[in-house]
Design an enzyme around this catalytic site. Structure first.
Site, PDB file in Angstrom:
ATOM      1  N   SER A 128      20.554  17.122  67.304  1.00 20.46           N
ATOM      2  CA  SER A 128      19.181  16.776  67.859  1.00 20.46           C
ATOM      3  C   SER A 128      18.657  17.665  68.757  1.00 20.46           C
ATOM      4  O   SER A 128      17.369  17.736  69.133  1.00 20.46           O
ATOM      5  CB  SER A 128      19.329  15.319  68.689  1.00 20.46           C
ATOM      6  OG  SER A 128      20.680  15.397  69.724  1.00 20.46           O
ATOM      7  N   ASP A 172      19.052  10.201  79.776  1.00 24.21           N
ATOM      8  CA  ASP A 172      19.117  11.131  78.588  1.00 24.21           C
ATOM      9  C   ASP A 172      19.086  12.531  79.660  1.00 24.21           C
ATOM     10  O   ASP A 172      17.889  13.060  80.010  1.00 24.21           O
ATOM     11  CB  ASP A 172      17.995  11.349  77.759  1.00 24.21           C
ATOM     12  CG  ASP A 172      18.226  12.371  76.748  1.00 24.21           C
ATOM     13  OD1 ASP A 172      18.991  13.151  77.068  1.00 24.21           O
ATOM     14  OD2 ASP A 172      17.491  12.346  75.690  1.00 24.21           O
ATOM     15  N   HIS A 215      19.128  16.264  76.219  1.00 22.23           N
ATOM     16  CA  HIS A 215      17.766  16.641  75.739  1.00 22.23           C
ATOM     17  C   HIS A 215      16.630  17.311  76.616  1.00 22.23           C
ATOM     18  O   HIS A 215      16.890  16.852  77.826  1.00 22.23           O
ATOM     19  CB  HIS A 215      17.236  15.683  74.652  1.00 22.23           C
ATOM     20  CG  HIS A 215      18.176  15.238  73.709  1.00 22.23           C
ATOM     21  ND1 HIS A 215      19.065  14.150  73.879  1.00 22.23           N
ATOM     22  CD2 HIS A 215      18.459  15.609  72.429  1.00 22.23           C
ATOM     23  CE1 HIS A 215      19.561  13.774  72.665  1.00 22.23           C
ATOM     24  NE2 HIS A 215      19.418  14.940  71.701  1.00 22.23           N
TER      25      HIS A 215
END
Length: 446
Positions: free
Chosen positions: A152, A421, A424
């Site tokens: 990702s 998160d 990311h």
């Protein structure tokens, strides 16, 4: 006993003499290294008016290699070392102007109240990094195909590139699908995705006949991904087998960006030559615990070798490890609370982050040496330090819209608990700098 003491004293003196001679022998070598290094580096640019952070010594020396790019003016630059300086102009795009941002990284649309994280630029220690020029990148990839391969984080970088390029020409999504050849696909675990069709996508910029693709391959080699919902908590990684979901397309790609790392930290069982050679974090299984550094190196090496064997001219860039910034538990409001970059000296690169970085640098250098003057050009996109210094650039709780609406599940006097998160990057955000460097790498030699 006296004889024994005299013997040890004599032995100690001999060792002392040897060490002294060795240190004297190092002095001329150190002077020679300093002289050669001075000839190969450029002068530092004038300080940025808003920059109050003194330049740091090059960090890449400790990582096993220097990433040098020759700019148009003949200047040599190590983009991996530098500092973040305030940039009042802000990014080229935002969450409204770019339609390709993955929902979990659209921090602006999800209500993140602070905007300071949008106004920093990376200043290399010995030169300037040009701002991203979407028109130049599109001209560079006219009639070409750029593939982002990995986990990702590869997708995060690809979507950043799409947003940057869309400021010049909007792309058309021409393919959206999944592959179940050796993946769990549907559960999206470890990815926070939940939508397997987002793992394989392709866009075209019609006016330039330029293609950008995303290929999901979190280990680069063949793997059967864990499926916690079905009781499978270990990834099964086949170190000597290709992942044909992306290698089968190598003949149709002109530039490949490889980016993996975080999935190697998860529980995994490793196979090679039809045998289990070990595992990582599997105390309940009767397998040798091999850690993950050697496995990571083998996967990188295998992938780079496969690119060479594709027999097509191309640029291959391997992005180094991008550290996470969790502070405490992932479901607490302050999991990654910082609102500004680290200043020089505030943060030391962790051993694991530097080892993952060093492995990529070494394997890219080895692949480049083996390729010689062949048709494949290898580059290391060394972003570990610049990423490490941006704890403010993650979605945090804003991976979801309005995460604190209704109290976020915390009662009175109880700390807010929401999913965060801290891996990311928000878009726009620090990952845009990855693509500024990618453009310079791809332009090298032109």
């Amino acid at each position: 006993m006296g004889t024994t003491i005299q013997h040890h004293r004599h032995h100690f003196l001999n060792i002392k003499r040897i060490v002294t001679y060795f240190l004297y022998a190092l002095i001329p070598l150190a002077l020679l290294h300093y002289f050669l290094f001075s000839l190969s580096t450029c002068h530092s640019p004038p300080p940025h008016p808003n920059n109050t952070v003194p330049p740091s010594p090059p960090s890449s020396q400790a990582g096993g290699g220097r990433v040098v790019v020759v700019e148009h003016g003949g200047q040599r630059c190590d983009y991996s070392d530098g500092r973040w300086v305030f940039e009042p102009r802000g990014p080229l795009y935002n969450g409204t102007s770019c339609s390709t941002i993955k929902d979990g990284q659209n921090c602006m649309a999800h209500g993140r109240p602070d905007t300071g994280y949008l106004r920093w630029r990376w200043q290399p220690a010995q030169c300037d990094l040009p701002a991203f020029d979407p028109s130049s990148f599109l001209r560079l990839i006219r009639n070409k195909h750029v593939a982002f391969v990995g986990d990702s984080m590869a997708r995060n970088q690809a979507e950043s590139l799409l947003c940057l390029l869309a400021t010049s020409e909007p792309p058309d999504l021409v393919y959206r699908g999944s592959s179940s050849s050796n993946s769990s696909d549907g559960d999206g675990e470890g990815d926070g995705d939940g939508d397997s069709s987002s793992k394989f996508r392709r866009w075209v910029f019609p006016a330039h006949n330029a293609t950008v693709s995303i290929f999901w391959s979190p280990f680069l080699v063949k793997a059967m991904e864990k499926q916690e919902a079905r009781g499978v908590r270990h990834n099964r990684v086949f170190l000597d087998a290709f992942d044909e979901r992306w290698t089968s397309s190598l003949g149709r790609t002109d530039a490949v960006v490889l980016s993996v790392g975080h999935w190697f930290l998860l529980p995994g069982i490793y196979r090679e030559n039809d045998e289990i050679v070990g595992c990582h974090y599997c105390p309940e299984l009767n397998h040798t615990d091999t850690g993950f550094f050697d496995v990571f190196r083998k996967a990188i090496r295998r992938a780079l070798r496969e690119v060479v064997d594709a027999e097509k001219e191309k640029v291959v860039a391997a992005t180094t490890f991008s550290p996470a910034h969790f502070e405490g538990e992932w479901d607490k409001a302050g999991a990654c609370p910082k609102k500004d970059p680290y200043r020089e000296g505030e943060k030391v690169m962790q051993y694991m982050d530097n080892e993952m970085r060093r492995i990529v640098l070494e394997e890219v250098a080895a692949a480049a040496a083996a390729a010689g003057d062949g048709g494949v050009r290898f580059e290391a996109l060394d972003v570990t330090k610049l990423a490490m210094m941006r704890p403010d650039g993650h979605p945090g709780p804003y991976m979801y819209a309005n995460p604190f609406a209704g109290g976020g599940g915390g009662g009175e006097g109880e700390e807010m608990r929401v999913q965060n998160d801290c891996v990311h990057w928000c878009l726009p955000g620090p990952v845009d700098t990855f693509n500024e460097i990618l453009l310079q790498l791809m332009m090298r030699g032109r």
